[in-house]
Scaffold this motif. Structure first.
Motif, PDB file in Angstrom:
ATOM      1  N   MET A  27       0.728  -1.217  -0.123  1.00  0.00           N
ATOM      2  CA  MET A  27       0.244  -0.035  -0.106  1.00  0.00           C
ATOM      3  C   MET A  27       0.958   1.140   0.032  1.00  0.00           C
ATOM      4  N   LYS A  28       0.555   2.364  -0.703  1.00  0.00           N
ATOM      5  CA  LYS A  28       1.234   3.433  -0.608  1.00  0.00           C
ATOM      6  C   LYS A  28       0.308   4.211   0.619  1.00  0.00           C
ATOM      7  N   VAL A  29       1.107   4.663   1.609  1.00  0.00           N
ATOM      8  CA  VAL A  29       0.483   5.062   2.759  1.00  0.00           C
ATOM      9  C   VAL A  29      -0.313   6.268   2.405  1.00  0.00           C
ATOM     10  N   TRP A  30      -0.291   6.924   1.558  1.00  0.00           N
ATOM     11  CA  TRP A  30      -0.847   8.319   1.431  1.00  0.00           C
ATOM     12  C   TRP A  30      -2.362   8.107   0.781  1.00  0.00           C
ATOM     13  N   ASN A  31      -2.667   6.963   0.043  1.00  0.00           N
ATOM     14  CA  ASN A  31      -3.783   6.689  -0.716  1.00  0.00           C
ATOM     15  C   ASN A  31      -4.871   5.717  -0.150  1.00  0.00           C
ATOM     16  N   ASN A  32      -4.553   5.314   1.019  1.00  0.00           N
ATOM     17  CA  ASN A  32      -5.458   4.306   1.466  1.00  0.00           C
ATOM     18  C   ASN A  32      -6.492   4.688   2.521  1.00  0.00           C
ATOM     19  N   HIS A  33      -6.310   4.882   3.711  1.00  0.00           N
ATOM     20  CA  HIS A  33      -7.065   5.234   4.913  1.00  0.00           C
ATOM     21  C   HIS A  33      -6.280   5.894   5.946  1.00  0.00           C
ATOM     22  N   PRO A  34      -6.775   6.447   6.827  1.00  0.00           N
ATOM     23  CA  PRO A  34      -6.155   7.123   7.976  1.00  0.00           C
ATOM     24  C   PRO A  34      -5.223   5.967   8.744  1.00  0.00           C
ATOM     25  N   LYS A  35      -4.121   6.490   9.118  1.00  0.00           N
ATOM     26  CA  LYS A  35      -3.062   5.447   9.783  1.00  0.00           C
ATOM     27  C   LYS A  35      -3.847   5.088  11.196  1.00  0.00           C
ATOM     28  N   VAL A  36      -3.659   3.782  11.123  1.00  0.00           N
ATOM     29  CA  VAL A  36      -4.225   3.055  12.513  1.00  0.00           C
ATOM     30  C   VAL A  36      -3.060   1.869  13.114  1.00  0.00           C
ATOM     31  N   TYR A  37      -3.063   2.154  14.243  1.00  0.00           N
ATOM     32  CA  TYR A  37      -2.076   1.412  15.108  1.00  0.00           C
ATOM     33  C   TYR A  37      -2.668   0.017  15.278  1.00  0.00           C
ATOM     34  N   LEU A  38      -1.932  -1.197  14.988  1.00  0.00           N
ATOM     35  CA  LEU A  38      -2.542  -2.567  15.167  1.00  0.00           C
ATOM     36  C   LEU A  38      -1.630  -3.374  16.098  1.00  0.00           C
ATOM     37  N   ASP A  39      -2.232  -3.683  17.184  1.00  0.00           N
ATOM     38  CA  ASP A  39      -1.411  -4.466  18.406  1.00  0.00           C
ATOM     39  C   ASP A  39      -1.391  -6.035  17.831  1.00  0.00           C
ATOM     40  N   VAL A  40      -0.280  -6.229  17.003  1.00  0.00           N
ATOM     41  CA  VAL A  40      -0.012  -7.698  16.649  1.00  0.00           C
ATOM     42  C   VAL A  40       0.478  -8.652  17.626  1.00  0.00           C
ATOM     43  N   ALA A  41       1.334  -7.919  18.493  1.00  0.00           N
ATOM     44  CA  ALA A  41       2.148  -8.925  19.544  1.00  0.00           C
ATOM     45  C   ALA A  41       1.055  -9.527  20.505  1.00  0.00           C
ATOM     46  N   ARG A  42      -0.002  -8.996  20.884  1.00  0.00           N
ATOM     47  CA  ARG A  42      -0.986  -9.508  21.937  1.00  0.00           C
ATOM     48  C   ARG A  42      -1.659 -10.751  21.459  1.00  0.00           C
ATOM     49  N   GLU A  43      -1.947 -10.870  20.541  1.00  0.00           N
ATOM     50  CA  GLU A  43      -2.728 -12.454  19.857  1.00  0.00           C
ATOM     51  C   GLU A  43      -1.909 -12.904  18.672  1.00  0.00           C
ATOM     52  N   GLY A  44      -0.737 -12.569  18.311  1.00  0.00           N
ATOM     53  CA  GLY A  44      -0.279 -12.743  17.007  1.00  0.00           C
ATOM     54  C   GLY A  44      -0.760 -12.317  15.641  1.00  0.00           C
ATOM     55  N   HIS A  45      -1.882 -11.916  15.921  1.00  0.00           N
ATOM     56  CA  HIS A  45      -2.525 -11.245  14.551  1.00  0.00           C
ATOM     57  C   HIS A  45      -3.371  -9.890  14.947  1.00  0.00           C
TER      58      HIS A  45
END
Length: 67
Positions: A27-45
């Motif tokens: 993805m090109k960061v500027w053309n998809n959607h607002p930046k969102v943080y995803l916690d992958v470490a908690r459950e592995g996904h």
């Protein structure tokens, strides 16, 4: 449904997550959607609430205090 984006533990930031949109998901960061943080470490996904992209640790990858 699209493939999950497999990540190495080193791909995660110090808090154990990633941001979406992500260049790792082709993805090109500027053309998809607002930046969102995803916690992958908690459950592995984690799944992006905007675009549905799933980010997951590759099999065998671990995150934590194994230094």
């Amino acid at each position: 449904m699209s493939q999950a984006i497999e990540l190495l533990a080193k791909d995660l930031n110090p808090q154990g997550g990633v941001f979406c949109p992500s260049p790792k998901a082709d993805m090109k960061v500027w053309n998809n959607h607002p930046k969102v943080y995803l916690d992958v470490a908690r459950e592995g996904h984690a799944k992006c609430p905007y675009c549905g992209t799933v980010y997951q640790l590759k099999p065998g990858e671990t995150v934590g205090s194994s230094h």
